[in-house]
Design an enzyme around this catalytic site. Structure first.
Site, short mmCIF file in Angstrom:
data_model
loop_
_atom_site.label_atom_id
_atom_site.label_comp_id
_atom_site.label_asym_id
_atom_site.label_seq_id
_atom_site.Cartn_x
_atom_site.Cartn_y
_atom_site.Cartn_z
N SER A 34 -8.64 11.33 2.78
CA SER A 34 -7.52 11.75 1.96
C SER A 34 -7.14 13.15 2.43
O SER A 34 -7.95 13.84 3.05
CB SER A 34 -7.95 11.79 0.49
OG SER A 34 -7.05 12.56 -0.27
N ARG A 35 -5.91 13.56 2.07
CA ARG A 35 -5.55 14.94 2.37
C ARG A 35 -6.39 15.87 1.51
O ARG A 35 -6.56 17.04 1.85
CB ARG A 35 -4.06 15.16 2.08
CG ARG A 35 -3.16 14.38 3.03
CD ARG A 35 -1.73 14.38 2.54
NE ARG A 35 -1.63 13.76 1.23
CZ ARG A 35 -0.56 13.75 0.47
NH1 ARG A 35 0.55 14.34 0.90
NH2 ARG A 35 -0.55 13.16 -0.72
N HIS A 52 3.04 5.08 8.09
CA HIS A 52 2.39 3.93 8.75
C HIS A 52 2.41 4.09 10.27
O HIS A 52 1.41 3.84 10.94
CB HIS A 52 3.08 2.61 8.36
CG HIS A 52 2.88 2.27 6.92
ND1 HIS A 52 3.37 1.12 6.36
CD2 HIS A 52 2.23 2.91 5.91
CE1 HIS A 52 3.05 1.07 5.07
NE2 HIS A 52 2.37 2.16 4.78
N LYS A 112 2.01 -3.14 4.69
CA LYS A 112 3.40 -3.50 4.94
C LYS A 112 4.33 -2.41 4.37
O LYS A 112 3.99 -1.81 3.35
CB LYS A 112 3.73 -4.88 4.37
CG LYS A 112 3.20 -5.13 2.94
CD LYS A 112 4.22 -5.13 1.97
CE LYS A 112 4.68 -4.45 0.93
NZ LYS A 112 4.72 -3.85 -0.19
N ASP A 133 9.37 -2.03 0.33
CA ASP A 133 8.31 -2.44 -0.60
C ASP A 133 8.44 -3.91 -0.98
O ASP A 133 7.62 -4.75 -0.62
CB ASP A 133 8.40 -1.60 -1.88
CG ASP A 133 7.33 -0.54 -1.92
OD1 ASP A 133 6.19 -0.90 -2.20
OD2 ASP A 133 7.64 0.64 -1.67
N1 LIG Z 1 -0.17 -5.32 -0.29
C1 LIG Z 1 0.32 -5.00 -1.47
O1 LIG Z 1 0.34 -5.79 -2.40
C2 LIG Z 1 0.85 -3.61 -1.68
C3 LIG Z 1 1.00 -3.15 -2.98
C4 LIG Z 1 1.41 -1.83 -3.15
C5 LIG Z 1 1.69 -1.04 -2.06
N2 LIG Z 1 1.58 -1.54 -0.80
C6 LIG Z 1 1.89 -0.71 0.38
O2 LIG Z 1 0.89 0.28 0.49
C7 LIG Z 1 1.43 1.54 0.82
C8 LIG Z 1 0.92 2.56 -0.19
O3 LIG Z 1 1.39 2.22 -1.46
P1 LIG Z 1 0.64 2.69 -2.82
O4 LIG Z 1 1.42 2.11 -3.93
O5 LIG Z 1 -0.80 2.44 -2.75
O6 LIG Z 1 0.94 4.26 -2.75
P2 LIG Z 1 0.15 5.45 -3.44
O7 LIG Z 1 -0.60 4.98 -4.64
O8 LIG Z 1 1.13 6.55 -3.63
O9 LIG Z 1 -0.94 5.85 -2.36
C9 LIG Z 1 -0.56 6.35 -1.09
C10 LIG Z 1 -1.65 7.24 -0.55
O10 LIG Z 1 -1.18 7.78 0.70
C11 LIG Z 1 -1.64 9.12 0.85
N3 LIG Z 1 -0.59 9.98 1.42
C12 LIG Z 1 -0.59 10.50 2.67
N4 LIG Z 1 0.51 11.22 2.87
C13 LIG Z 1 1.21 11.20 1.74
C14 LIG Z 1 2.43 11.81 1.33
N5 LIG Z 1 3.16 12.59 2.16
N6 LIG Z 1 2.86 11.58 0.09
C15 LIG Z 1 2.15 10.79 -0.75
N7 LIG Z 1 0.98 10.21 -0.42
C16 LIG Z 1 0.51 10.42 0.81
C17 LIG Z 1 -2.08 9.56 -0.51
O11 LIG Z 1 -3.43 9.83 -0.39
P3 LIG Z 1 -3.97 11.31 -0.41
O12 LIG Z 1 -3.11 12.09 -1.37
O13 LIG Z 1 -5.29 11.13 -0.94
O14 LIG Z 1 -3.90 11.79 0.99
C18 LIG Z 1 -1.91 8.42 -1.46
O15 LIG Z 1 -3.04 8.16 -2.22
C19 LIG Z 1 2.96 1.37 0.82
O16 LIG Z 1 3.43 1.37 2.14
C20 LIG Z 1 3.21 0.01 0.19
O17 LIG Z 1 4.24 -0.73 0.81
C21 LIG Z 1 1.15 -2.80 -0.60
#
Ligand SMILES: NC(=O)c1ccc[n+]([C@@H]2O[C@H](COP(=O)([O-])OP(=O)(O)OC[C@H]3O[C@@H](n4cnc5c(N)ncnc54)[C@H](OP(=O)(O)O)[C@@H]3O)[C@@H](O)[C@H]2O)c1
Length: 343
Positions: free
Chosen positions: A51-52, A94, A112, A191
């Site tokens: 994580s950051r 990504h 994705k 998304d």
């Molecule tokens: N397969 C599925 O069903 C599914 C469902 C939801 C999302 N997704 C995909 O997964 C990805 C993440 O979605 P999520 O809903 O899990 O997002 P999220 O809860 O916001 O988590 C994203 C993580 O990325 C890190 N990060 C690194 N750079 C960042 C920045 N500049 N701003 C914000 N966060 C940053 C953060 O970790 P740190 O702060 O700890 O570095 C954060 O915890 C998306 O691309 C989405 O399309 C897939």
């Protein structure tokens, strides 16, 4: 000819898979569900998380008994005990994160969409070939049993000639969600829309013509988009995505001989029924809506590919991911959405 029963899903034998040592980058919402599926429903090992914020990585590590918490992606990629990296950062991370993982010699599973656009996706494809490492998009539905049954029904011609796909995917989000953030490539397209477009390509192949209209949302991102794709032979996909409201999320694949009705959310674990065109015969696919437990299938398929020394998945090749990105690029061109990284 209407089938007498549904095909059996073809899944890799979990006992024959190599045990990979995984690292997770971006311990957010989906990473938590991924860790749960990996730890609870596969034989894979979770060895590191980055994580950051090292405190955030440590909290995730404590929750899932991960031995190593890293402050930043580079510290994770430098570890020799990590074979495979799961990128779960926001969309616009990504490509750079995936590229760094490949260049560090890791196999990489990227949430994705694979990248922001087809140009970035092609660069990842090239990097994977050069590094001789597996690069795969975590389009989880493509690896799940339900989609394999649908793929077989389509390949067997159980629906006859397919004329139409009608599908929607709308979800209500609170204004603080990253989907409203233009700096994180927000809007429904990458998304929610990626499920629709990917499914339309699975059913009809790459679209030959695309028409799209979008409406903006606060925050400078797209809010909702209606799309009409025409595929080879005249098949049409009518698709709609919105971040303003919950919609049924159902899908209907209509063929000459039979129609397949998928309950919402069509891409998630759940039921469908195949009904003959004369409505005399019906077959049911029923499964618990166990939802994110089924992330185990993408994890197992990824391990299977690594075990076969593949750099590309036969179930969801990077070429297929690129078709989705190209279609999304064209939709965005028509509705006037340009991401910061593309300016
Ligand atoms: N397969 C599925 O069903 C599914 C469902 C939801 C999302 N997704 C995909 O997964 C990805 C993440 O979605 P999520 O809903 O899990 O997002 P999220 O809860 O916001 O988590 C994203 C993580 O990325 C890190 N990060 C690194 N750079 C960042 C920045 N500049 N701003 C914000 N966060 C940053 C953060 O970790 P740190 O702060 O700890 O570095 C954060 O915890 C998306 O691309 C989405 O399309 C897939």
């Amino acid at each position: 000819m209407f089938p007498s029963s549904l095909p059996v899903p073809r899944l890799p034998d979990a006992n024959t898979l190599p045990t990979l040592r995984w690292g997770i980058v971006g311990p957010g919402w989906i990473a938590d569900r991924f860790a749960s599926a990996l730890c609870g429903h596969t034989g894979q090992q979770l060895v590191a998380v980055s994580s950051r914020s090292v405190d955030k990585a440590q909290a995730f590590a404590d929750k899932w008994s991960v031995p190593h918490a890293c402050g930043g992606i580079d510290a994770l990629l430098a570890r020799d005990d990590v074979d495979a990296v799961y990128i779960a950062t926001p969309h616009n991370h990504h490509f750079p994160d995936g590229l760094r993982a490949l260049q560090a010699g890791k196999h990489v599973l990227i949430e994705k969409p694979l990248a922001l656009n087809a140009q970035q996706g092609a660069a990842l494809q090239q990097a994977a070939q050069q590094a001789r490492r597996l690069c795969m998009e975590a389009m989880w539905c493509d690896y799940a049993p339900k989609y394999d049954v649908i793929r077989q029904l389509l390949a067997d011609g159980a629906l006859g000639e397919v004329h139409s796909l009608i599908a929607d995917h709308g979800e209500f989000f609170t204004p603080d969600h990253r989907i409203f953030n233009a700096d994180l490539a927000g809007g429904p397209m990458l998304d929610l829309g990626s499920y629709l477009i990917s499914f339309s390509i699975l059913v009809g192949g790459a679209p030959e013509r695309i028409m799209a209209q979008g409406e903006p949302a606060p925050g400078g991102v797209n809010g909702q988009t209606a799309m009409l794709f025409t595929h080879k032979g005249g098949m049409q996909s009518v698709l709609h995505t919105t971040l303003f409201s919950n919609t049924p999320g159902t899908a209907v694949i209509a063929g000459r001989d039979a129609t397949l009705y998928l309950d919402g959310q069509f891409y998630a674990p759940g039921n469908f029924r195949l009904v003959s065109s004369d409505r005399r015969q019906t077959l049911h696919w029923e499964e618990p809506a166990s939802r994110y437990q089924q992330l185990c299938h993408e994890i197992n398929h990824f391990a299977w590919c690594v075990g076969q020394s593949l750099t590309d998945s036969p179930l969801r090749s990077l070429a297929t991911s690129l078709l989705t990105l190209r279609a999304m690029d064209e939709v965005r061109r028509q509705i006037g959405v340009v991401f910061n990284e593309e300016r």
